[in-house]
Design a protein around this motif. Structure first.
Motif, short mmCIF file in Angstrom:
data_model
loop_
_atom_site.label_atom_id
_atom_site.label_comp_id
_atom_site.label_asym_id
_atom_site.label_seq_id
_atom_site.Cartn_x
_atom_site.Cartn_y
_atom_site.Cartn_z
N UNK A 92 98.52 -3.43 -5.67
CA UNK A 92 98.30 -4.77 -6.31
C UNK A 92 97.66 -4.88 -7.63
N UNK A 93 97.35 -3.74 -8.12
CA UNK A 93 96.77 -3.75 -9.39
C UNK A 93 95.33 -3.51 -9.41
N UNK A 94 94.82 -3.25 -8.39
CA UNK A 94 93.31 -3.20 -8.15
C UNK A 94 92.88 -1.71 -8.51
N UNK A 95 91.90 -1.52 -9.11
CA UNK A 95 91.44 -0.08 -9.45
C UNK A 95 90.73 0.54 -8.37
N UNK A 96 91.28 1.69 -7.89
CA UNK A 96 90.35 2.46 -6.90
C UNK A 96 89.72 3.53 -7.75
N UNK A 97 88.42 3.80 -7.52
CA UNK A 97 87.66 4.73 -8.08
C UNK A 97 87.36 5.88 -6.82
N UNK A 98 88.11 7.06 -7.23
CA UNK A 98 87.93 8.15 -6.23
C UNK A 98 86.49 9.04 -6.51
N UNK A 99 85.84 8.40 -7.45
CA UNK A 99 84.40 9.12 -7.49
C UNK A 99 83.54 7.97 -7.84
N UNK A 100 82.77 8.03 -8.86
CA UNK A 100 81.58 6.98 -9.39
C UNK A 100 82.32 5.86 -9.48
N UNK A 101 81.50 4.57 -9.07
CA UNK A 101 82.40 3.36 -9.24
C UNK A 101 81.87 2.53 -10.33
N UNK A 102 80.40 3.19 -10.95
CA UNK A 102 79.60 2.34 -11.90
C UNK A 102 78.51 3.08 -12.68
N UNK A 103 78.16 2.80 -13.65
CA UNK A 103 77.05 3.71 -14.36
C UNK A 103 75.91 2.69 -14.63
N UNK A 104 74.79 2.97 -14.39
CA UNK A 104 73.46 2.27 -14.75
C UNK A 104 73.30 2.35 -15.97
#
Length: 440
Positions: free
Chosen positions: A50-62
Motif C-alpha cells: 500500500x506504499x508504506x515504508x517497512x524498515x527492516x532495521x533502525x527506523x529513526x535516528x536521534x
C-alpha cells in the motif's frame, strides 16, 4: 603513486569512512569491499503493497548531541535535506514514552509535576531517586554493570524497571551483564567528573562542540526527538554510494574477504574469493569477531581480543494493520532468542510473526490479523559491550600501536551501536588514516 586504502564492510560505518576519505584534499585510492550484494548493512527499507515504508532495521535516528548534529550535516552534504521527516518535540510520539511491566503499559512521567507524583510501575515519585543520586559518593571501580551502577545511584526500581528496559531496547542485552562504562559512557563520565549523574549531565560532562548548518538549527529550534527519510532510512546509504561512485571510489560487492596477510614491505594483501588486493592501510568496519578470523598468525593477540567481543541476533517484524497509517515494528531478541538459537530450534518466519502478533495484541490491543507482515532476522547484529569491554579495546589499541599495524578499527563492535555512533566511527577512522580532518 598515492596510497591505497581498503575499507572492509559496506555497512554505514564503512560507507562513512569511505566518504570522508574521498573528501580529503588529496584523497587516497579507496576500495570498499562488501561481502553481500547490497550496501547499508542492517539499514534496509522496503515499500509495502500500500506504499508504506517497512524498515527492516533502525527506523529513526536521534539528532541530539554532537554526533546527531554530524549526521545531520552529512545529510545536508548529500543533498537530502528535503527528504527528512522529523518527529518534532510537540508531537505525541515525542512526548509519550511507555514501559510495559506486569502485563500493562505505563506512561513514563514527564515534567517536574510528573517527577513529584507516584507513577506506576514505580512505587515512589522519581524525585526521590534523583535526590538519592545527588547524595551518593563516586564509584571507585574502573567499570561496573549497568544494573549495579543504576541500583547504586538510583535505587533498585529504576535499575530493574527503567535501565533494564533501556538495555533490552538499545542492545537487546542484559543490564546485569552490560558495561556502564562502554554502553552509557556519558553517565559513567558524569559520575567520574562531577560525582553525580544529574550534576554531570546538567553541567555538560563530556560535552563537545558540534557543527552548524541550517538543518541542525532547525532540529534544535523544533526540538526534534528523531528523524527519518521520506523513502526510508536506506536512502542514506544509497546516497553515500552514489557520492562514492562520483568520487572514483571502487565498490566491490559480493566479495567476501578470505584473509589478511602482511607483505614484506609492510603492505596488506587482502585475499578475496577469486582475487586479491594490495593496500597501504586497511579500515575494518566488519564485526570484530569476523575480523579476528581473517588476521594473520602474527596478530594472534589482537585476534584474541577481538574474538571476545560477541554479538546477539535480532528479528525485526513489521505488521501492517487495516486502517493504520504506519506499520507496527516489533523487535525480538534478548534471552528469548538466544535460548532458541542455543536449542537448535528452527527460527521460522511463522514463529517470529506469531510472537510479534501476540505482543501487538497484548500491549497495543491490535487483535485482528495484520493485512501484511514482513520478517527479517539479523544474525549477530548488535555487539554486546559486557563488563570489561573497555579492556578489550585497550588491548587491541596497544597491540596496533606497538606493532605499528596499518589497520584501523571502525563499526558497531567498539564504541557505540547506534547509527550516529557508527557514522562517527567511520569518520574517526578516516581522520586517523589521513592524519587530518577531511574537507567539510
Amino acid at each position: 603513486m598515492g596510497r591505497t586504502v581498503v575499507v572492509l564492510g559496506g555497512g554505514i560505518s564503512g560507507l562513512a569512512a569511505s566518504y570522508h576519505l574521498s573528501r580529503a584534499p588529496c584523497p587516497p585510492k579507496v576500495v570498499l569491499v562488501e561481502s553481500s550484494e547490497r550496501l547499508g548493512g542492517w539499514i534496509r527499507s522496503v515499500r509495502g503493497p500500500n506504499g508504506a515504508i517497512f524498515e527492516l532495521g533502525p527506523r529513526g535516528i536521534r539528532p541530539a548531541g554532537a554526533l546527531g548534529a554530524r549526521t545531520l550535516l552529512l545529510v545536508s552534504e548529500l543533498g537530502l535535506d528535503s527528504e527528512v521527516l522529523p518527529v518534532r518535540g510537540d508531537h505525541p510520539a515525542a512526548q509519550n514514552r511507555f514501559l510495559y511491566v506486569g502485563g500493562a503499559l505505563h506512561a513514563l512521567p514527564t515534567g517536574l509535576r510528573g517527577l513529584l507524583r507516584p507513577s506506576p510501575p514505580f512505587s515512589k515519585p522519581l524525585f526521590w531517586a534523583g535526590l538519592r543520586e545527588l547524595t551518593k559518593p563516586r564509584g571507585k571501580e574502573p567499570d561496573e554493570t549497568v544494573h549495579s551502577f543504576a541500583q547504586r545511584r538510583l535505587g533498585p526500581e529504576v535499575a530493574s524497571l527503567a535501565m533494564d528496559s533501556l538495555c533490552r531496547g538499545v542492545f537487546a542485552g542484559n543490564s546485569r551483564e552490560l558495561s556502564i562504562r562502554s554502553c552509557f559512557p556519558s553517565l559513567f563520565q558524569a559520575e567520574q567528573t562531577h560525582r553525580s549523574i544529574l550534576l554531570g549531565l546538567l553541567l555538560g560532562a563530556g560535552r563537545t562542540p558540534q557543527p552548524d548548518s541550517a538543518l541542525i538549527r532547525q532540529a534544535l529550534a523544533e526540538r526534534w526527538s528523531q528523524w527519518s527519510l521520506r523513502g526510508g532510512l536506506e536512502m542514506l546509504p544509497q546516497a553515500l554510494e552514489t557520492h562514492l561512485t562520483s568520487r572514483g571510489v571502487s565498490v566491490l560487492r559480493g566479495q567476501p574477504v578470505c584473509g589478511l596477510s602482511l607483505q614484506a614491505e609492510g603492505r596488506w594483501k587482502v585475499s578475496l574469493r577469486d582475487s586479491s588486493l594490495e593496500a597501504d592501510h586497511v579500515i575494518s568496519a566488519i564485526p570484530a569477531s569476523v575480523l579476528s578470523e581473517l588476521l594473520p598468525a602474527e596478530a594472534a593477540p589482537l585476534a584474541r581480543a577481538l574474538s571476545a567481543i560477541t554479538a546477539v541476533s535480532v528479528a525485526v517484524v513489521n505488521l501492517q494493520y487495516q486502517g493504520a497509517h504506519l506499520p507496527v515494528q516489533v523487535m525480538l531478541g534478548g534471552s528469548w532468542l538466544q535460548t532458541l538459537e542455543a536449542s537448535g530450534c528452527v527460527l521460522s518466519q511463522e514463529l517470529f510473526q506469531q510472537r510479534a502478533q501476540e505482543a501487538a495484541a497484548t500491549q497495543l490491543g491490535l487483535k485482528e490479523m495484520p493485512s501484511h507482515c514482513l520478517v527479517h532476522l539479523h544474525k549477530n547484529c548488535i555487539p554486546q559491550y559486557t563488563l570489561g569491554h573497555w579492556q578489550k579495546l585497550e588491548s587491541a589499541r596497544q597491540f596496533l600501536t606497538a606493532h605499528r599495524l596499518p589497520l584501523t578499527l571502525a563499526g558497531a563492535s567498539y564504541e557505540g551501536v547506534a547509527v550516529n555512533d557508527c557514522i562517527e566511527s567511520g569518520r574517526q577512522a578516516a581522520v586517523s588514516v589521513l592524519g587530518t580532518e577531511p574537507n567539510s
